[in-house]
Design an enzyme around this catalytic site. Structure first.
Site, PDB file in Angstrom:
ATOM      1  CB  SER A  50      17.064 -10.693 -20.328  1.00 62.55           C
ATOM      2  OG  SER A  50      16.748 -11.835 -19.606  1.00 62.55           O
ATOM      3  CE  LYS A  62      15.651 -14.410 -21.020  1.00 55.65           C
ATOM      4  NZ  LYS A  62      14.705 -15.301 -20.354  1.00 55.65           N
ATOM      5  CE  LYS A 107      14.194  -6.760 -20.786  1.00 51.75           C
ATOM      6  NZ  LYS A 107      14.915  -7.897 -20.228  1.00 51.75           N
TER       7      LYS A 107
HETATM    8  P1  NAD Z   1      11.604  -6.911 -11.586  1.00 55.49           P
HETATM    9  O1  NAD Z   1      11.187  -5.625 -12.201  1.00 55.49           O
HETATM   10  O2  NAD Z   1      10.623  -7.698 -10.788  1.00 55.49           O
HETATM   11  O3  NAD Z   1      12.895  -6.669 -10.655  1.00 55.49           O
HETATM   12  C1  NAD Z   1      13.944  -5.826 -10.996  1.00 55.49           C
HETATM   13  C2  NAD Z   1      14.648  -5.374  -9.729  1.00 55.49           C
HETATM   14  O4  NAD Z   1      15.759  -4.567 -10.115  1.00 55.49           O
HETATM   15  C3  NAD Z   1      13.766  -4.510  -8.810  1.00 55.49           C
HETATM   16  O5  NAD Z   1      13.704  -5.098  -7.536  1.00 55.49           O
HETATM   17  C4  NAD Z   1      14.485  -3.165  -8.784  1.00 55.49           C
HETATM   18  O6  NAD Z   1      14.510  -2.564  -7.501  1.00 55.49           O
HETATM   19  C5  NAD Z   1      15.905  -3.560  -9.150  1.00 55.49           C
HETATM   20  N1  NAD Z   1      16.621  -2.406  -9.688  1.00 55.49           N
HETATM   21  C6  NAD Z   1      16.348  -1.687 -10.806  1.00 55.49           C
HETATM   22  N2  NAD Z   1      17.207  -0.645 -10.915  1.00 55.49           N
HETATM   23  C7  NAD Z   1      18.048  -0.736  -9.851  1.00 55.49           C
HETATM   24  C8  NAD Z   1      19.133   0.047  -9.387  1.00 55.49           C
HETATM   25  N3  NAD Z   1      19.544   1.129 -10.061  1.00 55.49           N
HETATM   26  N4  NAD Z   1      19.751  -0.322  -8.234  1.00 55.49           N
HETATM   27  C9  NAD Z   1      19.342  -1.416  -7.557  1.00 55.49           C
HETATM   28  N5  NAD Z   1      18.309  -2.196  -7.937  1.00 55.49           N
HETATM   29  C10 NAD Z   1      17.671  -1.852  -9.069  1.00 55.49           C
HETATM   30  O7  NAD Z   1      12.177  -7.792 -12.795  1.00 55.49           O
HETATM   31  P2  NAD Z   1      12.323  -9.391 -12.887  1.00 55.49           P
HETATM   32  O8  NAD Z   1      11.050  -9.955 -13.411  1.00 55.49           O
HETATM   33  O9  NAD Z   1      12.920  -9.910 -11.625  1.00 55.49           O
HETATM   34  O10 NAD Z   1      13.389  -9.491 -14.081  1.00 55.49           O
HETATM   35  C11 NAD Z   1      14.780  -9.204 -13.900  1.00 55.49           C
HETATM   36  C12 NAD Z   1      15.527  -9.629 -15.156  1.00 55.49           C
HETATM   37  O11 NAD Z   1      15.357 -11.029 -15.364  1.00 55.49           O
HETATM   38  C13 NAD Z   1      15.030  -8.939 -16.440  1.00 55.49           C
HETATM   39  O12 NAD Z   1      16.108  -8.678 -17.286  1.00 55.49           O
HETATM   40  C14 NAD Z   1      14.100  -9.981 -17.045  1.00 55.49           C
HETATM   41  O13 NAD Z   1      13.980  -9.823 -18.446  1.00 55.49           O
HETATM   42  C15 NAD Z   1      14.798 -11.266 -16.643  1.00 55.49           C
HETATM   43  N6  NAD Z   1      13.935 -12.454 -16.539  1.00 55.49           N
HETATM   44  C16 NAD Z   1      12.740 -12.384 -15.896  1.00 55.49           C
HETATM   45  C17 NAD Z   1      11.940 -13.528 -15.819  1.00 55.49           C
HETATM   46  C18 NAD Z   1      10.579 -13.503 -15.139  1.00 55.49           C
HETATM   47  O14 NAD Z   1       9.826 -14.467 -15.316  1.00 55.49           O
HETATM   48  N7  NAD Z   1      10.225 -12.492 -14.393  1.00 55.49           N
HETATM   49  C19 NAD Z   1      12.400 -14.734 -16.368  1.00 55.49           C
HETATM   50  C20 NAD Z   1      13.639 -14.774 -16.973  1.00 55.49           C
HETATM   51  C21 NAD Z   1      14.412 -13.623 -17.054  1.00 55.49           C
END
Ligand code: NAD
Length: 296
Positions: free
Chosen positions: A99, A174, A242
């Site tokens: 997102s 979104k 964010k």
């Molecule tokens: P998270 O922080 O659990 O996971 C993010 C992942 O990205 C981590 O594993 C990290 O290692 C990886 N990452 C970051 N920088 C990196 C890089 N330079 N190289 C490789 N990997 C890298 O986050 P999340 O909760 O899984 O959310 C991910 C996205 O999905 C976000 O944009 C969030 O807004 C969206 N989202 C999350 C949810 C939720 O319920 N958690 C629901 C809908 C959407």
């Protein structure tokens, strides 16, 4: 030999891990890269392949899926000599499910086109539970042909999959989703504190509320968080902060007023400033409790 496209998956966090595992269960070969070793081990245990770098992960991929926190991380993994655009093969399809701001998606699609790489923005709604159960809502921006090509893969991750318009449109939808969810959580949190202070049986109250017009997916999914004060994420306040920034900014750009959204954005920011950024967004309840002088 599988005829399914070869997938590279970058970002194996709360969402990326279960989503990539659903692709593996559907028969896709998945090579992943993320920053935490334990998440790479989890991918290997699920039948995927762990790569040592983005370049290694994307080199042979037909489809590259990215699921990282925000615009700066998408830019970090996409651009530069070690990034996706420099190392993916021409003709590959990049599906960014993070997102992020709509403008970042538009810029990425433009930069990728110069390398012959096709891009979709495809953020999701449904949370960790929706990711695990493969019932996410997926809002897509990009070209119809690329959407059609990605659809079978997206069907292994979600239930409601809609092309919303050109590049960036998925992100705009979104952002609206995050506005609705935050306001809904805040309203539920206010109702919980009001009901408890009134001495009503909270479990019974939330059950009957959820059967009427006040019912919502938020209430269904977050009821136990409220009842048990269980704020293990889930969806972190940091990420919703964010997203409230994205929707506030995008709305200002098009001249749309979000008076209630603006207040809730401030409440999310305040919760984060008080050290609760790592908690689930249902922790908005904590801020209502503080405002109401309730015991935490
Ligand atoms: P998270 O922080 O659990 O996971 C993010 C992942 O990205 C981590 O594993 C990290 O290692 C990886 N990452 C970051 N920088 C990196 C890089 N330079 N190289 C490789 N990997 C890298 O986050 P999340 O909760 O899984 O959310 C991910 C996205 O999905 C976000 O944009 C969030 O807004 C969206 N989202 C999350 C949810 C939720 O319920 N958690 C629901 C809908 C959407």
């Amino acid at each position: 030999m599988s005829t399914l496209p070869k997938v590279a998956w970058i970002g194996l966090g709360i969402m990326g891990s279960p989503m990539s595992e659903n692709l593996i269960k559907a028969g896709y070969s998945v090579t992943g890269f993320t920053l935490e070793q334990d998440k790479l081990d989890r991918l290997t245990a699920a039948g995927g392949t762990a790569a040592k770098s983005i370049a290694e992960a994307v080199r042979d991929a037909d489809v590259i899926v990215t699921m990282v926190p925000a615009s700066p991380q998408v830019e970090a993994i996409a651009y530069g000599p070690d990034g996706i655009l420099e190392n993916a093969r021409s003709g590959a399809l990049l599906v960014d499910m993070s997102s992020i701001t709509p403008q970042t998606s538009v810029d990425l699609a433009k930069a990728a086109k110069d390398k012959g790489i096709r891009v979709l923005d495809a953020p999701v709604s449904g949370g960790e539970a929706g990711a695990i159960e493969a019932v996410l809502s997926i809002m897509v921006g990009g070209e119809q042909d690329d959407f059609d090509a990605a659809k079978p893969l997206l069907e292994a991750l979600g239930k409601t999959i809609v092309l919303c318009g050109p590049h960036g449109s998925g992100q705009t939808v979104k952002a609206a989703n995050q506005l609705i969810v935050a306001v809904n959580i805040q309203a539920c949190a206010e109702a919980v504190v009001f009901l408890e202070k009134s001495g009503v049986d909270l479990t019974a109250a939330l059950d009957v509320l959820n059967g009427g017009l006040a019912g919502s997916t938020v209430l269904t999914r977050k009821k136990d968080n409220f009842l048990n004060r269980d704020f293990k994420p889930g969806f972190r306040i940091d990420l919703h902060h964010k997203d409230m920034g994205i929707v506030t900014d995008a709305a200002r750009n098009v001249g749309a007023a979000l008076p209630v959204g603006a207040v809730v954005a401030q409440l999310v920011a305040s919760l984060r400033a008080q050290g609760d950024g790592g908690l689930d967004h249902s922790a908005l309840l904590r801020s209502v409790e503080r405002l109401s002088g309730a015991q935490l």
